[in-house]
Every structure is written in structure tokens, then in C-alpha cells.
Design an enzyme around this catalytic site. Sequence first.
Site, PDB file in Angstrom:
ATOM      1  N   ASP A   1      -9.254 -18.264   8.330  1.00 13.01           N
ATOM      2  CA  ASP A   1      -8.510 -17.130   8.062  1.00 13.01           C
ATOM      3  C   ASP A   1      -9.505 -15.786   8.017  1.00 13.01           C
ATOM      4  O   ASP A   1     -10.017 -15.559   6.815  1.00 13.01           O
ATOM      5  CB  ASP A   1      -7.952 -17.282   6.649  1.00 13.01           C
ATOM      6  CG  ASP A   1      -6.707 -16.158   6.513  1.00 13.01           C
ATOM      7  OD1 ASP A   1      -6.636 -15.387   7.440  1.00 13.01           O
ATOM      8  OD2 ASP A   1      -6.218 -16.153   5.454  1.00 13.01           O
TER       9      ASP A   1
ATOM     10  N   ASP B   1     -12.787 -12.386   2.984  1.00 15.35           N
ATOM     11  CA  ASP B   1     -12.158 -13.448   1.756  1.00 15.35           C
ATOM     12  C   ASP B   1     -12.524 -14.496   1.872  1.00 15.35           C
ATOM     13  O   ASP B   1     -11.773 -15.665   1.950  1.00 15.35           O
ATOM     14  CB  ASP B   1     -10.607 -13.191   2.287  1.00 15.35           C
ATOM     15  CG  ASP B   1      -9.571 -13.495   0.998  1.00 15.35           C
ATOM     16  OD1 ASP B   1     -10.041 -13.589  -0.064  1.00 15.35           O
ATOM     17  OD2 ASP B   1      -8.454 -14.072   1.467  1.00 15.35           O
TER      18      ASP B   1
END
EC number: 2.7.11.1
Length: 322
Positions: free
Chosen positions: A214, A198
Site C-alpha cells: 500500500d 504510511d
Amino acid sequence: MTDFQFSALHPDMLLDAIEATGVQVNSGLLALNSYENRVYQFVTEQHGRMVVKFYRPGRWTQQQLLEEHAFAEELAEHEVPVVAPLRLNERTLHHYEGFYYALYPSVGGRQFETDNFEQLEWMGRFIGRLHQISASAEFVHRPSMSTEEYLVQSRLTLSQCPQLPESLHTAFFTVLDQVIERTTEQYTEQPYIRLHGDCHASNILWRDGPSFVDLDDCRMGPAIQDIWMMLSGDRQQQMIQLDCLAEAYEEFRAFPNNQLSLIEPLRAMRMVHYMAWLARRWEDAAFPRAFPWFDTPRYWEEQILALKEQLSALQEAPLTRF
């Protein structure tokens, strides 16, 4: 759909969970911008500013979370600027009253600028380094990117989505099915490596260089997945940005030129998966507050137009380097 909500995460429970790791909180808890999980910043005497992430129950297994943490530690050990979870009591993953959670150092910085060529060069080098390391092994428990998950399962979710107006069903699913068919044809299997998964601007903080944050979506997939979201603007601008990224990437690893044809299929997969993600999470009270437009006809009309534009992009020649 899910009926799970984070209502059990009241302040006393949050503090008790953090302090169960031996960390003493010396401030209030500041909720950070996160929807899939719940993330809070706080201050301690031992470690300064810290962040705690409470994972959404049922999304990842304990083995998958541990594999994410091990990947982050491996990258950090090789000097890739990834924010890895802290080891407390010899563990990175903790459990308290039904929740898995992890503690991280708090890393400040501004958002990565996709139109800044100096920053693009940095990102090209670090993604190349990340992939050089990640390609040395495979995930055992984390999933791989697939049209089954991103398209087929997402379409099933959208077919049961009450927020999609009945009057728009025919127009929406007609173009969606065309996008799914074309994407499935073009998403040919390529060598898979471990990915950030991501890697977009909001997951990169900049202060004297980048920090990847993340890794919640890390998985196996084609290397180009961690690259294409760095591109923005029209085709000419994207080609210039791509060349900048690729030259820096090649300082560590051969650039996957043979995967450029996957950029538009991957974009289509992300679009469809994102709509389905919102539908699946709608019963979490945070989602209607944060994304009220999802429950309006205008949103779905815009998605029909976006899908038509994506279908057109899928029919064009793939992006190339100069």
C-alpha cells in the site's frame, strides 16, 4: 465532505473490469479490509491468487497514480520488498467505467511486530535501503507533507463536521488550535525525499521477512516519517527501539538524527488528519459501518483528552538515541 460512494462497483462490473485486462477470474471476489479504496482478492489460472484495487475517484490524478506505480516498480527492481502492481498489456494502471484500478499479486503473511527486535532490525535495513533509492529523485506530481494540508485544511473540515457535538466545540477547538500552533512552530522544513508515507504495522506483512504494501499515501516528506510509526511503548522503550532501527538503517544511509524533533509534530499532524479523513468520508456508507464510534460524544471527549496529551508531548524534549 464527499458525496461519492462506491455503489457502482457491483460484482458484474468488477469482473468485467478485471477481465478487460486479459485476466480470467476463476473464483469469487473476496473483499479485503480497505476503506479509502476498494480491494478484492480472487484466483486465476495464469497468476494464482491476485488482488485488484479500485481507487477512490477524485483523490489522485492519473499522473499521481502512475507516479506511485513507477515508484513501486523502481523499489522492486532494487530488491526492496515492495508489492508492486502487475504490468498487463504493458500497463500498470487501468480504467473502466470511471474507475482507475490496478492488479497485484496476493502476498500473505502476518502483521509486523513492533516489539520484536529481530524484525525491527529487518525494517531498519529495508527502510534505509528504500530511502537510499527514493532520495535519488523527487516526485513531480505527488504532494509533499505540509501543515497546510494536515492541519489547516483538516481544521476547516472539522469545523463543519456535524458529528462533533455542539456542546464540545469550545473545548475541542481550544486544544486543537493550541496543538496546531505548537506543531506549526516545530515542523521546521527539512530535506524532503520520496516516502512510503504510511509505514505502520498494518502495511507491513511478514513471512520470512517483510513486504511493504500500500503505497497509496506515498509523497515527499522528511525521512523520519517512515520511521516513527515503528516505535511503541513508553519513552525508554521507544529509545531502545529507535537505536535498533537506526543502527540497521545506517547500513545503507545516514540516519536523520536531526529530524527526531519532528516525531511529535508528525504524530500531531497524523492525529488531526485522521479525524478529518473520517469526517470527509462519512457519506461513504462503509465508514458509518466500520467506525460507528465517530458519531458519538464519547469519541470526541476522548479526542479532547488525546489532544491535551499530545500538546503536552509537544512541550517535552524530543526523543533521542542512546
